[in-house]
Design an enzyme around this catalytic site. Structure first.
Site, PDB file in Angstrom:
ATOM      1  N   CYS A  24      59.589  30.438  40.842  1.00 27.63           N
ATOM      2  CA  CYS A  24      58.387  30.179  41.132  1.00 27.63           C
ATOM      3  C   CYS A  24      58.109  29.961  42.451  1.00 27.63           C
ATOM      4  CB  CYS A  24      57.983  28.745  40.390  1.00 27.63           C
ATOM      5  SG  CYS A  24      57.866  29.001  38.493  1.00 27.63           S
ATOM      6  N   HIS A  28      53.797  34.873  42.458  1.00 29.52           N
ATOM      7  CA  HIS A  28      53.370  35.255  41.234  1.00 29.52           C
ATOM      8  C   HIS A  28      52.251  34.732  40.952  1.00 29.52           C
ATOM      9  CE1 HIS A  28      54.823  31.121  40.987  1.00 29.52           C
ATOM     10  NE2 HIS A  28      54.055  30.934  39.730  1.00 29.52           N
ATOM     11  N   HIS A  30      48.669  33.841  37.957  1.00 24.41           N
ATOM     12  CA  HIS A  30      48.188  33.086  36.706  1.00 24.41           C
ATOM     13  C   HIS A  30      46.849  33.687  36.191  1.00 24.41           C
ATOM     14  CE1 HIS A  30      52.003  30.936  36.310  1.00 24.41           C
ATOM     15  NE2 HIS A  30      51.822  30.768  37.206  1.00 24.41           N
ATOM     16  N   HIS A  65      40.671  34.765  42.277  1.00 22.90           N
ATOM     17  CA  HIS A  65      41.186  36.031  42.915  1.00 22.90           C
ATOM     18  C   HIS A  65      41.669  35.740  44.318  1.00 22.90           C
ATOM     19  CE1 HIS A  65      39.803  38.164  39.557  1.00 22.90           C
ATOM     20  NE2 HIS A  65      40.330  39.317  39.718  1.00 22.90           N
ATOM     21  N   GLU A 101      49.994  29.695  28.414  1.00 15.45           N
ATOM     22  CA  GLU A 101      49.857  29.037  26.862  1.00 15.45           C
ATOM     23  C   GLU A 101      51.215  28.019  26.870  1.00 15.45           C
ATOM     24  OE1 GLU A 101      48.344  28.266  23.247  1.00 15.45           O
ATOM     25  OE2 GLU A 101      47.657  29.792  24.805  1.00 15.45           O
TER      26      GLU A 101
END
Length: 116
Positions: A24, A28, A30, A65, A101
């Protein structure tokens, strides 16, 4: 007491500064699902706790964004995002941030019951 909630999706990227080695730490992204919970004992002059559009402008407008490390002055963990969100809307007493999730963080300004 009057209550409202606003749910929205925020797409963005971040990297985490952690005290241990983690993937992490790499940049990256999400699609966070954010729920903002607001309350008021008295409705405003328009008959609202707060305007849903104003909530979206303040939260979605600031984060969607974007690379969160560039727009937030803290390590952009889900927990820190939840706290920041509650600070952006005066009537907000709780925020829920679902990073993916099964991974959800909640921040509440007081000990209110909630379904995690």
């Amino acid at each position: 007491m009057f209550y409202v909630k606003k749910k929205m999706e925020i797409a963005g990227s971040h990297s985490l500064r952690l005290s241990y080695e983690s993937k992490c730490a790499n940049v990256h992204g999400h699609n966070w699902v954010v729920t903002v919970y607001c309350r008021a004992a008295v409705l405003n002059e328009d008959g609202m706790v707060c305007d849903f559009t104003r909530i979206k402008e303040r939260i979605h407008g600031a984060l969607d964004h974007r690379h969160l490390n560039d727009v937030l002055p803290f390590n952009p963990t889900a927990e820190n995002l939840a706290r920041w969100i509650t600070e952006q809307v005066p009537q907000c007493y709780m925020a829920k941030v679902m990073e993916s999730e099964g991974n959800t963080a909640v921040y509440s300004v007081d000990d209110v019951p909630f379904e995690f």
